[in-house]
Design a protein around this motif. Structure first.
Motif, PDB file in Angstrom:
ATOM      1  N   GLY A 285     -54.638 -48.862 -21.946  1.00  0.00           N
ATOM      2  CA  GLY A 285     -53.807 -49.970 -21.911  1.00  0.00           C
ATOM      3  C   GLY A 285     -53.793 -50.515 -20.630  1.00  0.00           C
ATOM      4  O   GLY A 285     -52.645 -51.305 -20.389  1.00  0.00           O
ATOM      5  N   LEU A 286     -54.710 -50.290 -19.724  1.00  0.00           N
ATOM      6  CA  LEU A 286     -54.595 -51.179 -18.524  1.00  0.00           C
ATOM      7  C   LEU A 286     -55.375 -52.381 -18.428  1.00  0.00           C
ATOM      8  O   LEU A 286     -56.566 -52.429 -19.159  1.00  0.00           O
ATOM      9  CB  LEU A 286     -55.149 -50.194 -17.350  1.00  0.00           C
TER      10      LEU A 286
ATOM     11  N   LEU B 199     -55.655 -32.124 -14.737  1.00  0.00           N
ATOM     12  CA  LEU B 199     -55.076 -33.517 -14.596  1.00  0.00           C
ATOM     13  C   LEU B 199     -56.176 -34.539 -15.260  1.00  0.00           C
ATOM     14  O   LEU B 199     -57.290 -34.340 -14.632  1.00  0.00           O
ATOM     15  CB  LEU B 199     -54.540 -33.772 -13.388  1.00  0.00           C
ATOM     16  N   ARG B 200     -56.074 -35.442 -15.861  1.00  0.00           N
ATOM     17  CA  ARG B 200     -57.012 -36.569 -16.012  1.00  0.00           C
ATOM     18  C   ARG B 200     -57.279 -37.361 -14.749  1.00  0.00           C
ATOM     19  O   ARG B 200     -56.626 -37.779 -14.034  1.00  0.00           O
ATOM     20  CB  ARG B 200     -56.449 -37.570 -17.082  1.00  0.00           C
ATOM     21  N   GLY B 201     -58.541 -37.663 -14.793  1.00  0.00           N
ATOM     22  CA  GLY B 201     -59.162 -38.503 -13.472  1.00  0.00           C
ATOM     23  C   GLY B 201     -58.918 -39.899 -13.565  1.00  0.00           C
ATOM     24  O   GLY B 201     -59.907 -40.692 -13.410  1.00  0.00           O
ATOM     25  N   ASN B 202     -57.638 -40.508 -13.988  1.00  0.00           N
ATOM     26  CA  ASN B 202     -57.357 -41.811 -14.155  1.00  0.00           C
ATOM     27  C   ASN B 202     -57.322 -42.612 -12.852  1.00  0.00           C
ATOM     28  O   ASN B 202     -57.502 -41.937 -11.782  1.00  0.00           O
ATOM     29  CB  ASN B 202     -56.060 -42.043 -15.028  1.00  0.00           C
ATOM     30  N   ILE B 203     -57.242 -43.792 -13.154  1.00  0.00           N
ATOM     31  CA  ILE B 203     -57.181 -44.647 -11.820  1.00  0.00           C
ATOM     32  C   ILE B 203     -56.264 -44.193 -10.658  1.00  0.00           C
ATOM     33  O   ILE B 203     -56.344 -44.359  -9.663  1.00  0.00           O
ATOM     34  CB  ILE B 203     -57.169 -46.071 -12.022  1.00  0.00           C
ATOM     35  N   PHE B 204     -55.016 -44.022 -11.316  1.00  0.00           N
ATOM     36  CA  PHE B 204     -53.943 -43.545 -10.410  1.00  0.00           C
ATOM     37  C   PHE B 204     -54.410 -42.242  -9.777  1.00  0.00           C
ATOM     38  O   PHE B 204     -54.185 -41.971  -8.676  1.00  0.00           O
ATOM     39  CB  PHE B 204     -52.684 -43.388 -11.310  1.00  0.00           C
TER      40      PHE B 204
ATOM     41  N   LEU C 276     -44.086 -52.761 -23.499  1.00  0.00           N
ATOM     42  CA  LEU C 276     -44.025 -52.280 -22.040  1.00  0.00           C
ATOM     43  C   LEU C 276     -45.065 -51.676 -21.411  1.00  0.00           C
ATOM     44  O   LEU C 276     -45.048 -51.031 -20.188  1.00  0.00           O
ATOM     45  CB  LEU C 276     -42.677 -51.146 -21.900  1.00  0.00           C
ATOM     46  N   LYS C 277     -46.344 -51.826 -22.007  1.00  0.00           N
ATOM     47  CA  LYS C 277     -47.541 -51.137 -21.323  1.00  0.00           C
ATOM     48  C   LYS C 277     -48.080 -52.281 -20.663  1.00  0.00           C
ATOM     49  O   LYS C 277     -47.922 -53.381 -20.868  1.00  0.00           O
ATOM     50  CB  LYS C 277     -48.687 -50.865 -22.200  1.00  0.00           C
TER      51      LYS C 277
END
Length: 179
Positions: A58-59, A106-111, A18-19
């Motif tokens: 997992g992106l 908060l992690r600086g992820n793409i979102f 589901l990733k």
């Protein structure tokens, strides 16, 4: 292995199938692996947990190359499509996974880069609209240890719930070390 899972457990967590990188190697969805696992769990009357809708790992490469201005649209489409497909079948979802780092930030992820901290609340709202009966979880590791991360996650969940964000559970993912 299949017999062991069938005869021993009442809940199955569908993880890698589901990733994003499995479901959407390209922009198109491929639910083949997830459908097999959901069907197998249903045939043995096991509750299903979906892991995970939003995580920085997992992106697929195509998503990482997507302009930030389009990330919210992709996030919405991904959650609506995935949760909607399994509406009423997957009872629990890890909606947002590991959004807080060990220092409590908060992690600086793409979102986050595209939407700021609002991506967390929006992810839960989208999932809830796609399946109002599902139990929605924030999932993270090292939350059993007092410190900045635990404090930040507790504060985040309290804040979001006070705003009416549909968070029903907190997953205490265990990357355990001796106590």
């Amino acid at each position: 292995y299949r017999d062991l899972v069938r005869d021993t457990f009442n809940e199955v967590t569908i993880e890698n199938a589901l990733k994003w990188s499995t479901l959407r190697k390209t922009r198109a969805f491929n639910f083949t692996d997830a459908d097999i696992l959901v069907g197998e769990a249903e045939s043995h009357e096991q509750t299903i947990r979906g892991h995970t809708l939003v995580w920085e790992h997992g992106l697929p490469a195509w998503l990482l190359a997507t302009p930030l201005s389009q990330i919210q649209q992709e996030l919405t489409h991904h959650i609506q499509t995935t949760v909607g497909r399994y509406r009423g079948r997957i009872k629990h979802w890890d909606v947002v996974n590991e959004a807080v780092d060990p220092r409590g930030r908060l992690r600086g992820n793409i979102f986050y880069r595209a939407m700021g901290r609002a991506y967390i609340a929006e992810s839960f709202r989208i999932a809830h609209r796609a399946d109002p009966t599902a139990r929605l979880a924030y999932n993270d590791f090292d939350l059993v240890y007092p410190g900045p991360k635990q404090d930040a996650v507790v504060a985040l969940i309290r804040e979001l719930r006070s705003q009416g964000v549909p968070i029903h559970e907190v997953g205490l993912q265990m990357h355990a070390r001796p106590f």
